[in-house]
Write a protein that holds these residues in place. Structure first.
Motif, short mmCIF file in Angstrom:
data_model
loop_
_atom_site.label_atom_id
_atom_site.label_comp_id
_atom_site.label_asym_id
_atom_site.label_seq_id
_atom_site.Cartn_x
_atom_site.Cartn_y
_atom_site.Cartn_z
N ILE A 118 0.62 -1.11 -0.47
CA ILE A 118 0.03 0.08 -0.57
C ILE A 118 0.82 0.87 -0.39
CG2 ILE A 118 -2.38 -0.91 1.12
CD1 ILE A 118 -1.11 -0.21 3.76
N MET A 135 -4.46 8.66 2.66
CA MET A 135 -3.31 7.58 3.15
C MET A 135 -3.91 6.64 4.23
SD MET A 135 -0.62 10.28 3.49
CE MET A 135 0.79 9.61 5.33
N GLN A 137 -7.45 5.66 4.00
CA GLN A 137 -8.26 4.37 3.24
C GLN A 137 -7.41 3.74 2.82
OE1 GLN A 137 -10.22 3.85 3.47
NE2 GLN A 137 -11.82 3.91 1.83
N ARG A 138 -5.97 3.59 1.99
CA ARG A 138 -4.69 2.76 1.92
C ARG A 138 -4.84 1.90 3.19
NH1 ARG A 138 -0.84 7.01 -0.59
NH2 ARG A 138 0.35 5.55 -0.12
N HIS A 158 -14.00 4.78 -2.73
CA HIS A 158 -13.21 5.83 -4.00
C HIS A 158 -13.22 7.25 -3.19
CE1 HIS A 158 -12.37 2.13 -5.94
NE2 HIS A 158 -11.68 2.92 -6.91
N ALA A 165 -4.55 9.12 -5.55
CA ALA A 165 -5.22 7.80 -4.22
C ALA A 165 -5.75 6.92 -4.70
CB ALA A 165 -5.55 8.74 -2.54
N MET A 168 -4.54 4.57 -6.70
CA MET A 168 -3.35 4.14 -5.60
C MET A 168 -4.04 2.61 -5.47
SD MET A 168 -0.62 2.27 -3.83
CE MET A 168 0.23 3.25 -3.60
N LEU A 169 -5.82 3.13 -5.09
CA LEU A 169 -6.87 2.05 -4.61
C LEU A 169 -6.48 1.03 -5.33
CD1 LEU A 169 -8.46 1.58 -2.31
CD2 LEU A 169 -9.65 2.94 -2.98
N VAL A 172 -4.14 -1.95 -6.09
CA VAL A 172 -4.47 -2.51 -4.41
C VAL A 172 -5.64 -3.60 -4.97
CG1 VAL A 172 -4.65 -3.16 -2.28
CG2 VAL A 172 -3.24 -1.20 -3.38
#
Lengths: 233, 240
Positions: A118, A135, A137-138, A158, A165, A168-169, A172
């Motif tokens: 993450i 951050m 949420q990650r 989201h 972000a 990044m989400l 993952v």
């Protein structure tokens, strides 16, 4: 993997889910779409064993809810509106706590790998209350995948994230899906859902009003299809 | 997910009892770690306790004999109200950022969460009591380091926290949680407070053990009954 039959839930006299049927196969990534207040979060909370239905049957990975809730919870990773993280603990302390609650073996090793996934390895010793929404949420995603669950339930993951972000989400979530994990995600953002999900279920008036595979519809057509279904119902 | 994330770990499924105690310890560790950082709970309880005993000291203007007579009442009023502050703060930490849901999602018996929270609350309450007792001794010139009184304080705190943790979990779900907890809690802890004040007063005034023992027995029975009730109903209390 998930089987729901004739699910009914009311808040007071207001019916939210009205005999809902819902099936998810193993490895599917299902986006639950629908207007506000239609019961998406309620459905996810019932699947997560956080809420009990008035009637109906719910099976996850062959276990029945609510009677086998502990076995179900062991197989679930949940990301909700809120990060479910302690602000006065550091990122790694939060993961350590949840790892202990899930009895994850080789926990320190696992925490290192999840933090790397993450992108929070460098902030591992910082307090969560100093993190931005993105951050947090990650880290919430990290918390949810820490015990390598078979099923991921994501409620508007989201919401409130900036573009980086979100990217990044999505990265993952893409990795989770690539591992063949089953994912159910609610979303308002059809473009985000359109890029990730393999199936789109539209919830309206407490039931699944329509279900369409990604292969059956192009991303541009999804919005038109969604509007048509919601307006029709 | 990348291959290197896959290797060398698994979710173990130890014996249920081991799992239960791991979860209890995890919750206690988490509460203590968070409190060591913020010091919000302990400092609020301590400042409140200090203010109460100072106010009583100045307001009552007692002679030496009267001080001994009111001591039991003053310390239990102090502990009861400071304890409410601590219980509220302890559960509101779980409500922030939806952490209570995070706890409820864990694949453990939910009574493990109750016992973890209760042990954490008890530790904080004991800490405040350890600080307050010497200050009270100095201010009121009454020796509170009587073994029987210490046992009474331990038993009384146990009963108070057993009920308080359960009720604070109920109250936290309501919008009016700050005022709901004392309204729910104080009627239920009247037997604890009554027995604790009577036993404490007896020990301070050097009454024979035969006269005090019924009050201690009430405390022990209350602790056992309400811990058992909390163990049985906690799952229903946290249910939506």
């Amino acid at each position: 993997m998930i089987k729901v039959r004739r699910l009914v839930k009311r808040y007071g006299s207001k019916p939210v889910l009205r005999g809902l049927d819902f099936d998810v196969l193993s490895g599917e990534f299902v986006a639950l779409l629908g207007p506000n207040g239609v019961g998406k979060t309620t459905l996810l909370r019932i699947l997560a064993s956080l809420s009990k239905p008035m009637s109906g049957e719910v099976f996850i990975a062959g276990f029945r809810l609510p009677s086998q809730a502990a076995a179900v919870r062991r197989r679930l990773g949940v990301v909700s509106h809120q990060p479910l993280l302690y602000g006065d603990l550091t990122a790694e302390e939060n993961l350590r706590f949840y790892g202990r609650m899930y009895s994850v073996s080789n926990l320190e090793n696992r925490i290192d790998k999840v933090l790397a996934l993450i992108g929070l390895s460098r902030r591992r010793r910082d307090l969560v209350r100093t993190f931005s929404r993105g951050m947090q949420q990650r880290l919430a995603i990290g918390r949810a995948v820490l015990h390598d669950p078979e099923v991921m339930l994501l409620d508007e993951p989201h919401t409130g994230l900036d573009q980086d972000a979100c990217a990044m989400l999505n990265h993952v979530l893409g990795e989770v899906a690539a591992r063949g994990r089953t994912v159910v995600m609610t979303s308002h953002d059809l473009s985000v859902a359109g890029n990730l999900a393999t199936r789109f279920d539209i919830l309206s008036h407490g039931k699944i009003a329509a279900s369409v595979q990604r292969s059956e519809i192009d991303p541009d057509g999804l919005m038109a299809y969604y509007r048509k279904i919601v307006n029709e119902v | 997910m990348s291959d290197n994330l896959r290797d060398s770990y698994q979710v173990t499924n130890p014996r249920p009892l081991t799992n239960f105690f791991h979860a209890v310890w995890a919750v206690v560790w988490k509460d203590i770690s968070a409190e060591l950082r913020s010091r919000e709970l302990i400092s609020a309880m301590f400042v409140f306790s200090l203010l109460v005993i100072l106010i009583f000291n100045f307001a009552l203007e007692l002679d030496a004999r009267a001080r001994e007579n009111v001591t039991a009442g003053v310390i239990w009023v102090t502990f009861a109200f400071a304890g409410t502050l601590g219980l509220n703060r302890s559960m509101s930490m779980e409500k922030d950022r939806g952490c209570l849901d995070g706890l409820l999602l864990a694949p453990v018996d939910r009574s493990a969460i109750y016992f973890g929270k209760a042990i954490g609350n008890l530790i904080f309450m004991f800490l405040v009591e350890i600080i307050v007792l010497p200050i009270y001794t100095v201010l009121y010139n009454v020796n509170l380091f009587v073994p029987g009184l210490i046992i009474t304080i331990i038993l009384g705190s146990l009963g108070y926290v057993a009920v308080g943790t359960l009720l604070s979990t109920m109250a936290i779900q309501a919008r009016t949680r700050d005022i709901l907890l004392p309204i729910l809690l104080f009627p239920l802890v009247i037997p604890v407070l009554l027995a604790a004040v009577k036993a404490s007063s007896g020990f301070l005034q050097g009454v024979s053990y035969d006269e005090i023992s019924p009050w201690l027995n009430i405390l022990i029975v209350y602790d056992v009954i309400f811990t058992a009730i909390a163990y049985m109903v906690f799952d229903y209390v946290v249910e939506e």
